[in-house]
Design a protein around this motif. Structure first.
Motif, PDB file in Angstrom:
ATOM      1  N   TRP A 134      -2.688  43.993  -7.820  1.00  0.00           N
ATOM      2  CA  TRP A 134      -2.397  43.329  -6.549  1.00  0.00           C
ATOM      3  C   TRP A 134      -1.042  43.781  -5.989  1.00  0.00           C
ATOM      4  N   GLN A 135      -0.115  44.132  -6.876  1.00  0.00           N
ATOM      5  CA  GLN A 135       1.161  44.701  -6.403  1.00  0.00           C
ATOM      6  C   GLN A 135       0.900  45.994  -5.641  1.00  0.00           C
ATOM      7  N   MET A 136      -0.010  46.846  -6.163  1.00  0.00           N
ATOM      8  CA  MET A 136      -0.345  48.088  -5.480  1.00  0.00           C
ATOM      9  C   MET A 136      -1.027  47.809  -4.137  1.00  0.00           C
ATOM     10  N   VAL A 137      -1.948  46.839  -4.110  1.00  0.00           N
ATOM     11  CA  VAL A 137      -2.635  46.504  -2.861  1.00  0.00           C
ATOM     12  C   VAL A 137      -1.641  46.054  -1.797  1.00  0.00           C
ATOM     13  N   TRP A 138      -0.672  45.237  -2.193  1.00  0.00           N
ATOM     14  CA  TRP A 138       0.305  44.742  -1.228  1.00  0.00           C
ATOM     15  C   TRP A 138       1.281  45.853  -0.799  1.00  0.00           C
ATOM     16  N   GLN A 139       1.735  46.649  -1.751  1.00  0.00           N
ATOM     17  CA  GLN A 139       2.748  47.656  -1.452  1.00  0.00           C
ATOM     18  C   GLN A 139       2.228  48.716  -0.489  1.00  0.00           C
TER      19      GLN A 139
ATOM     20  N   ARG B 154      -2.271  33.163  -8.509  1.00  0.00           N
ATOM     21  CA  ARG B 154      -0.924  33.624  -8.200  1.00  0.00           C
ATOM     22  C   ARG B 154      -0.530  34.710  -9.199  1.00  0.00           C
ATOM     23  N   PHE B 155      -0.089  35.868  -8.677  1.00  0.00           N
ATOM     24  CA  PHE B 155       0.343  36.979  -9.507  1.00  0.00           C
ATOM     25  C   PHE B 155       1.790  37.289  -9.133  1.00  0.00           C
ATOM     26  N   ASN B 156       2.699  36.945 -10.064  1.00  0.00           N
ATOM     27  CA  ASN B 156       4.135  36.997  -9.776  1.00  0.00           C
ATOM     28  C   ASN B 156       4.400  36.140  -8.531  1.00  0.00           C
ATOM     29  N   SER B 157       4.884  36.722  -7.446  1.00  0.00           N
ATOM     30  CA  SER B 157       5.128  35.925  -6.235  1.00  0.00           C
ATOM     31  C   SER B 157       4.067  36.161  -5.174  1.00  0.00           C
ATOM     32  N   LEU B 158       2.931  36.759  -5.550  1.00  0.00           N
ATOM     33  CA  LEU B 158       1.858  37.071  -4.604  1.00  0.00           C
ATOM     34  C   LEU B 158       0.703  36.097  -4.805  1.00  0.00           C
ATOM     35  N   ASP B 159       0.333  35.393  -3.741  1.00  0.00           N
ATOM     36  CA  ASP B 159      -0.774  34.442  -3.770  1.00  0.00           C
ATOM     37  C   ASP B 159      -2.030  35.108  -3.219  1.00  0.00           C
ATOM     38  N   VAL B 160      -3.143  34.889  -3.913  1.00  0.00           N
ATOM     39  CA  VAL B 160      -4.421  35.470  -3.526  1.00  0.00           C
ATOM     40  C   VAL B 160      -5.441  34.348  -3.392  1.00  0.00           C
ATOM     41  N   TRP B 161      -6.012  34.214  -2.176  1.00  0.00           N
ATOM     42  CA  TRP B 161      -7.059  33.226  -1.917  1.00  0.00           C
ATOM     43  C   TRP B 161      -8.384  33.943  -1.670  1.00  0.00           C
ATOM     44  N   LEU B 162      -9.451  33.381  -2.194  1.00  0.00           N
ATOM     45  CA  LEU B 162     -10.792  33.856  -1.865  1.00  0.00           C
ATOM     46  C   LEU B 162     -11.329  32.977  -0.748  1.00  0.00           C
ATOM     47  N   ASP B 163     -11.416  33.529   0.468  1.00  0.00           N
ATOM     48  CA  ASP B 163     -11.815  32.750   1.641  1.00  0.00           C
ATOM     49  C   ASP B 163     -13.313  32.793   1.896  1.00  0.00           C
TER      50      ASP B 163
ATOM     51  N   PHE C 185     -10.490  38.339   0.886  1.00  0.00           N
ATOM     52  CA  PHE C 185      -9.283  37.816   0.250  1.00  0.00           C
ATOM     53  C   PHE C 185      -8.172  37.679   1.281  1.00  0.00           C
ATOM     54  N   ARG C 186      -7.337  36.679   1.057  1.00  0.00           N
ATOM     55  CA  ARG C 186      -6.141  36.473   1.881  1.00  0.00           C
ATOM     56  C   ARG C 186      -4.926  36.531   0.968  1.00  0.00           C
ATOM     57  N   LEU C 187      -4.026  37.465   1.250  1.00  0.00           N
ATOM     58  CA  LEU C 187      -2.835  37.668   0.425  1.00  0.00           C
ATOM     59  C   LEU C 187      -1.602  37.180   1.170  1.00  0.00           C
TER      60      LEU C 187
ATOM     61  N   GLU D  96       6.494  32.174   0.633  1.00  0.00           N
ATOM     62  CA  GLU D  96       6.123  31.018   1.453  1.00  0.00           C
ATOM     63  C   GLU D  96       5.895  31.381   2.907  1.00  0.00           C
ATOM     64  N   ASP D  97       6.048  32.629   3.266  1.00  0.00           N
ATOM     65  CA  ASP D  97       5.923  33.041   4.666  1.00  0.00           C
ATOM     66  C   ASP D  97       4.445  33.292   4.989  1.00  0.00           C
ATOM     67  N   SER D  98       3.791  32.321   5.601  1.00  0.00           N
ATOM     68  CA  SER D  98       2.361  32.450   5.909  1.00  0.00           C
ATOM     69  C   SER D  98       2.106  33.393   7.081  1.00  0.00           C
ATOM     70  N   SER D  99       3.134  33.713   7.852  1.00  0.00           N
ATOM     71  CA  SER D  99       2.931  34.615   8.993  1.00  0.00           C
ATOM     72  C   SER D  99       2.691  36.049   8.543  1.00  0.00           C
ATOM     73  N   GLN D 100       3.044  36.382   7.305  1.00  0.00           N
ATOM     74  CA  GLN D 100       2.860  37.728   6.777  1.00  0.00           C
ATOM     75  C   GLN D 100       1.589  37.864   5.948  1.00  0.00           C
TER      76      GLN D 100
END
Length: 762
Positions: free
Chosen positions: A169-174, A204-213, A226-228, A232-236
């Motif tokens: 998930w770190q790779m997906v976000w980066q 939750r993986f480290n500081s990355l939250d993953v939701w299955l919508d 998925f919603r990543l 706490e910044d939901s705008s990102q």
């Protein structure tokens, strides 16, 4: 003496064996040297593929790829250039646990680098495994792969392990990944292939939250949304779509059109997005490379370029070891490209379907692809007397594989051949429902029936023939063992004959035994003008030999299409409305009984009429969930386990006409998609309707018939076997008592009742 005499013969045998092996090596070397490395023109690809299959050249092609790949790795020049140098991070002791196998490791020149872990705690100086020599260095087993005219289009990654989910998930976000293609199941053959790197709700993986919508599942694939969110910044927050193949194992492949369909959905999702696509299987090699190679070669075909699968596979293997891992996967690439060239893109929006039917009725070129080169090639090959349906059906027949005698071994055994009306129509072993109840020493597990996959789930239908006199007991074993709740009869043989006997009880509330299965006819009535319904209660005699089956009695609904709607011997129904009613009522009844078991479809020979019914049901499912129609793929799925289904171009055209009629009802308001994604169809000649799916309501002031069980059946209804004269007298007395009770109370003691109720709008 024996030793002396045998020594010369042993010497001669070994000498002959060595000579034979030498001949094989020489022949293999000759065939390898003759392997063509030239690209294939689009117009010639289909014929060239068939020629290479017939000459068994593909296996030598793949062997040449293996030899060239090994030679490249051992080449001093290539090693000096660093093209096959394994990444240093992959060989460190702290990262070895993150590799599934040592055979597939990323190269230094195209490894996917990760930034420093977010919220990573300081390394323990006393823990060498955690600290290594450079502290907690981020690492993931993934490589960059170039697409067609698109550098770094793909990330070929190993399937996440329990220790690498956070890295994934770190790779997906980066790298701002927005699409994941998963070409494996979590488990295959009782072995874990990939760890489940998502949670059904939130993880939750480290500081990355993953939701299955969202989750949308079909028989062939699943789509997840998925919603990543970082911190706490939901705008990102970011949205990632995952496509997972369900029928692709290491040594088995899905239908070629399934891969083409998933690729189309991936490209539709990625249109306008400049981000890499993550593709992974278990080790990030075989199936991952197969999907990437198919995508690149189809892109070449779409741009009118020649196909070069051999060189493309070599290029992929230079980017990551083991891509396209075996001969089955290499041949599957050829089959998929051949299917794409032969068949047009068959998925179409609902509002364009009527125009397509009009074009195909008059012009054979309407069945072709939109690619100019493919159109010109097919126009030259097509006969002018063929319309679009005939040409497309010919293409479909060419790509559907026939079943060998070995695949249908059960039906060809001597003890089972007499159970089939046509000995050449047999189910394959991989897709036949086995009988689990054995009530005598001579009974077998075979019945001439076959599973057919639907749109939403596997094995959604069981297609079988009208029972013979000596297979009626097997038919009811099939109903009981596989918990069938709905039986669809596409032929009307209510009047029993020697060839087509009646196999259900005729007297109401009287139990009839069929082997160890006992049946009671509870009620019969008509729905609309085309369907007759019989409600039965079925249970098995206690003590009969079975395999883990429940003894609880169940309700089974028989839905019979009236003979006037589809006369015997007619190749098409007199009116398509009756078959549409039957499709809707079958699903409605199955859901009303809260049953996910297969729908049992019966015709005279287990072939005719069954194909259009299953295709129409699949098409309506795809229409209500996706808003698209794909008759071609539905027919291909139906013919996969029984190639005789949809046996001619007339039935193929019938599938189009029935779907067009259903769309006409939709536009006129007689067929409605309700807010819960269910379908409602107004009955012909009545003010009622049939709803496909129970959840949700109907339009206001619409009256429809509904089947409801008055009370659940129990084993008390089946206390007495049918063999004894004393028991027959008991049944008659009990039936008389039940009739007296019903006359006194004004309702039947058991069975189903039909009620009319006004439904409210959702």
């Amino acid at each position: 003496i024996t030793f002396v005499l045998s020594t010369p013969s042993m010497f001669v045998w070994r000498l002959c064996s060595l000579i034979h092996k030498r001949k094989l090596l020489v022949e293999e070397e000759r065939r390898l040297n003759r392997v063509s490395q030239d690209p294939i023109a689009i117009e010639q690809f289909v014929n060239e593929f068939r020629r290479r299959c017939k000459a068994k050249e593909l296996q030598y092609e793949f062997k040449a790829i293996e030899l060239i790949s090994v030679g490249d790795k051992q080449s001093t020049k290539i090693r000096s250039e660093g093209k096959h140098k394994i990444a240093l991070a992959a060989k460190r002791a702290c990262n070895r646990a993150k590799n599934l196998t040592e055979r597939v490791l990323p190269y230094e020149r195209n490894i996917v680098h990760l930034d420093q872990y977010l919220d990573q705690p300081a390394a323990d100086p006393g823990n060498d495994a955690a600290a290594c020599s450079h502290g907690n260095e981020p690492y993931i087993n993934a490589s960059w792969i170039d697409g067609y005219k698109h550098p770094k289009k793909f990330i070929a990654a190993q399937g996440p392990l329990s220790a690498t989910k956070a890295d994934f998930w770190q790779m997906v976000w980066q790298y701002q990944v927005q699409c994941i293609v998963m070409t494996t199941n979590l488990f295959e053959h009782a072995r874990q292939q990939c760890d489940k790197y998502w949670h059904n709700v939130h993880a939750r993986f480290n500081s990355l939250d993953v939701w299955l919508d969202e989750l949308y599942s079909t028989a062939e694939y699943e789509m997840r949304l998925f919603r990543l969110q970082m911190g706490e910044d939901s705008s990102q927050a970011r949205i990632i779509r995952q496509f997972q193949f369900k029928n692709w194992s290491h040594f088995d492949t899905p239908l070629p059109t399934t891969v083409v369909e998933i690729r189309r959905k991936v490209n539709d999702w990625m249109r306008g997005k400049d981000a890499p696509i993550v593709v992974h299987c278990s080790d990030g090699a075989g199936r991952t490379g197969t999907y990437i190679c198919i995508d690149i070669e189809i892109s070449k075909v779409e741009n009118g370029k020649p196909v070069d699968i051999l060189q493309q596979t070599l290029a992929l293997r230079k980017a990551r070891s083991g891509l396209v891992g075996n001969m089955h996967q290499y041949r599957f690439i050829y089959e998929t490209i051949c299917s794409f060239i032969t068949c047009r893109p068959t998925t179409i929006k609902a509002f364009e379907f009527a125009q397509l039917v009009e074009r195909m009725s008059s012009d054979a070129a309407a069945a072709s692809s939109t690619n100019a080169a493919i159109i010109s090639a097919k126009k030259k090959a097509a006969k002018f007397t063929q319309n679009g349906f005939q040409l497309e059906f010919a293409n479909l027949t060419a790509i559907v594989k026939s079943l060998s005698v070995g695949e249908c071994a059960g039906g060809h055994r001597a003890e089972n051949r007499w159970k089939s009306r046509d000995v050449m129509v047999q189910p394959p072993e991989r897709a036949r429902p086995y009988l689990l109840t054995h009530d005598c020493a001579s009974s077998t597990d075979f019945i001439n029936a076959v599973y057919i996959d639907g749109h939403t789930r596997s094995n959604q239908y069981i297609v079988t023939q009208w029972p013979l006199r000596n297979t009626i007991c097997d038919f009811w074993k099939l109903v009981n063992d596989h918990h069938v709740a709905v039986v669809v009869l596409l032929v009307d043989y209510s009047n029993s004959s020697r060839s087509y006997p009646r196999f259900w009880p005729n007297a109401r509330n009287e139990e009839t035994g069929y082997g160890s299965v006992y049946v009671i006819l509870q009620d019969q009535f008509s729905v609309g003008t085309s369907i007759r319904v019989r409600m039965h209660t079925v249970a098995k005699q206690a003590g009969s030999c079975s395999t883990g089956l429940s003894q609880r009695a169940r309700h089974v609904a028989f839905l019979c299409l009236d003979g006037a709607s589809w006369p015997a011997g007619a190749r098409a129904p007199a009116s398509g409305h009756g078959l549409l009613e039957l499709v809707c009522l079958a699903e409605e009844t199955n859901q009303a009984m809260e049953c996910t078991s297969p729908i049992l479809v019966v015709s005279s020979n287990g072939v005719s009429r069954c194909g259009p019914f299953c295709v129409l049901h699949m098409t309506m499912d795809k229409l209500r969930f996706e808003g698209e129609i794909d008759i071609f793929r539905a027919v291909e799925k139906v013919k996969r386990n029984r190639p005789q289904l949809v046996e001619n171009s007339t039935e193929y055209e019938l599938c189009f006409n029935l779907t067009r009629q259903a769309l006409g009802y939709f536009y006129s308001g007689r067929l409605q998609i309700l807010p819960d994604q269910s379908l409602w169809l107004q009955l012909e000649g009545e003010s009622g309707g049939v709803q496909l799916g129970l959840e949700g309501g109907l339009p206001s002031q619409v009256v429809r018939p509904r089947v409801r069980a008055a009370r659940p059946a129990t084993l008390d209804d089946f206390r007495f076997p049918v063999t004894s004269r004393r028991n027959r007298r008991r049944r008659r007395r009990r039936a008389a008592d039940l009739e007296g009770t019903a006359a006194a109370s004004g309702e039947a003691a058991a069975g189903v009742e039909i009620e009319t109720e006004t439904a409210a709008m959702v």
